[in-house]
Design a protein around this motif. Structure first.
Motif, PDB file in Angstrom:
ATOM      1  N   VAL A 146       0.841  -1.203   0.000  1.00 18.35           N
ATOM      2  CA  VAL A 146       0.000   0.000   0.000  1.00 18.35           C
ATOM      3  C   VAL A 146       0.872   1.247   0.000  1.00 18.35           C
ATOM      4  O   VAL A 146       0.548   2.252  -0.657  1.00 18.35           O
ATOM      5  N   SER A 147       1.993   1.184   0.713  1.00 15.29           N
ATOM      6  CA  SER A 147       2.906   2.337   0.768  1.00 15.29           C
ATOM      7  C   SER A 147       3.406   2.715  -0.621  1.00 15.29           C
ATOM      8  O   SER A 147       3.402   3.896  -0.992  1.00 15.29           O
ATOM      9  N   LEU A 173       0.497   4.211  -2.753  1.00 16.39           N
ATOM     10  CA  LEU A 173       0.170   5.587  -2.373  1.00 16.39           C
ATOM     11  C   LEU A 173       1.307   6.545  -2.688  1.00 16.39           C
ATOM     12  O   LEU A 173       1.075   7.690  -3.098  1.00 16.39           O
ATOM     13  N   PRO A 195      -8.582  -6.633  -5.477  1.00 19.33           N
ATOM     14  CA  PRO A 195      -7.747  -5.461  -5.774  1.00 19.33           C
ATOM     15  C   PRO A 195      -7.237  -5.430  -7.212  1.00 19.33           C
ATOM     16  O   PRO A 195      -7.051  -4.354  -7.779  1.00 19.33           O
TER      17      PRO A 195
END
Length: 403
Positions: A20-21, A24, A289
């Motif tokens: 996720v890092s 983003l 996802p």
């Protein structure tokens, strides 16, 4: 089942947050930064090797040999060795990026961040493994969530405040390092130094050799695949981002088996059933996802689906492989299991290097996994039987001769 999902949730959190890092960070700074995940993907197997030697192997040794000094001794040596290994990778970061056929100027800063972050995560992983083997899964998961939340929030918030890579990287690394140092201080107690790397290696030899060859597979294979062009780099990176945290969570199957065997609580039928139920959840966590995000990151769907299909084919037989590997390692023959794992991964290396295709790593993965499960199943039905308690035990010589 509860233990499997507790361990899996901790491992999932531990691997999901970095994914996720990067997603983003790509949105807040530069979409090309997302590709660093696959750029540094081979290094994750160096991470796994060090964890197997200095954490998993040491924890198994402490339980089986009743050696109260094994874990802390191994952790201490492991921190020093890991600092040297990741320090060397950091120094030669430009050479590494160049070898992987990616632009050094574009990726240097955050590739360096990725390497240093993996080092901090490894030390945290040492502590997490200790907690899991002490059957403190809930506590481990709390720390896993806290550590990764801190990493994610600091990284993204800092990237929103400033676009200076040095500040973003420094603030994030200092924050997570302070957390890990505090955790280490909490875990350490007085102990007598007692470290034997060969003993640790014995319990994890198959996993260590497998991960060494996995490093070679992706180090050579991704370099090969990336030559196909940016469209393939983006599609492969996206597919790896979507599936990596799920693959990491799957390690919980093997971890649960190792813990159960260490405490003589292994139930084969129950473990296999739980593993297949768990894999159903994993596949859903991949598909949702994948189809939700591919358009946002401008991924070529056709190429990405080819990469995804090969992972799904592997996931279909993962419960067998992830249960038989540790079982044969600890209850059958560590030598055979290690040699066979090396042979299987060597086949993947050869296909990844010499198969001139952007899909070389996936093709090698599927072929090797299906060969592996066939051999494991032959051994299972030829040499083992299930008793009334659901325990997998060796057949007698007479029973073997009649099968």
């Amino acid at each position: 089942m509860k233990r499997l999902f507790r361990i899996a949730s901790g491992l999932f959190i531990f691997s999901l947050f970095p994914v996720v890092s990067w997603l983003l960070l790509g949105l807040t700074l530069d979409k090309s930064l997302v590709n660093i995940f696959s750029l540094t993907y081979p290094i994750q197997f160096i991470w796994a090797i060090l964890k197997s030697i200095f954490a998993t192997g040491a924890n198994i040794k402490q339980i089986k040999e009743k050696n109260p000094n094994a874990v802390l001794s191994s952790m201490t040596i492991g921190i020093v060795v890991s600092a040297v290994v990741f320090g060397i990778l950091a120094v030669f970061v430009d050479n590494y990026i160049g070898y992987m056929n990616m632009d050094v100027e574009t990726y240097r800063d955050f590739t360096l961040y990725s390497i240093l972050s993996l080092f901090v995560q490894l030390i945290f992983g040492f502590v997490l493994e200790k907690l899991y083997f002490e059957e403190k899964e809930k506590l481990g998961n709390i720390h896993s969530f806290a550590f990764n939340s801190l990493n994610l929030v600091i990284l993204i918030v800092t990237s929103l405040i400033t676009k200076n890579p040095t500040i973003i990287i420094a603030v994030t690394l200092v924050s997570i390092s302070v957390y890990v140092i505090g955790l280490l201080i909490w875990q350490y107690r007085k102990f007598k130094f007692d470290f034997n790397i060969l003993s640790n290696f014995k319990y994890e030899s198959m996993t260590i050799c497998s991960n060494l060859l996995m490093f070679i597979i992706y180090f050579l294979g991704f370099s090969n695949a990336f030559q196909a062009g940016n469209e393939y780099i983006v599609a492969l990176n996206f597919e790896v981002l979507v599936t990596d945290s799920q693959w990491d969570a799957c390690v919980a199957i093997s971890t649960a088996v190792k813990i159960d065997i260490s405490y003589d609580k292994f139930d084969y039928k129950k473990s296999l059933k739980n593993a297949f139920m768990f894999m159903g959840v994993v596949v859903l966590c991949v598909l949702i996802p994948f189809f939700s995000l591919y358009n946002i990151y401008q991924v070529n769907l056709q190429i990405a689906l080819i990469y995804l299909s090969m992972d799904l084919l592997d996931m279909a037989i993962t419960p067998f492989n992830y249960i038989y590997k540790p079982f044969y390692q600890l209850k059958f023959s560590a030598i055979f299991t290690t040699i066979f794992a090396v042979g299987e991964k060597t086949l993947r290396v050869l296909l990844s290097v010499f198969l001139y295709s952007a899909f070389c790593t996936g093709i090698g993965q599927v072929i090797a996994s299906y060969i592996q499960v066939i051999v494991y199943l032959i051994i299972r039905f030829k040499l083992f039987k299930i008793n009334k308690e659901g325990v997998l035990e060796r057949k007698t010589v007479k029973q073997v001769e009649t099968t």
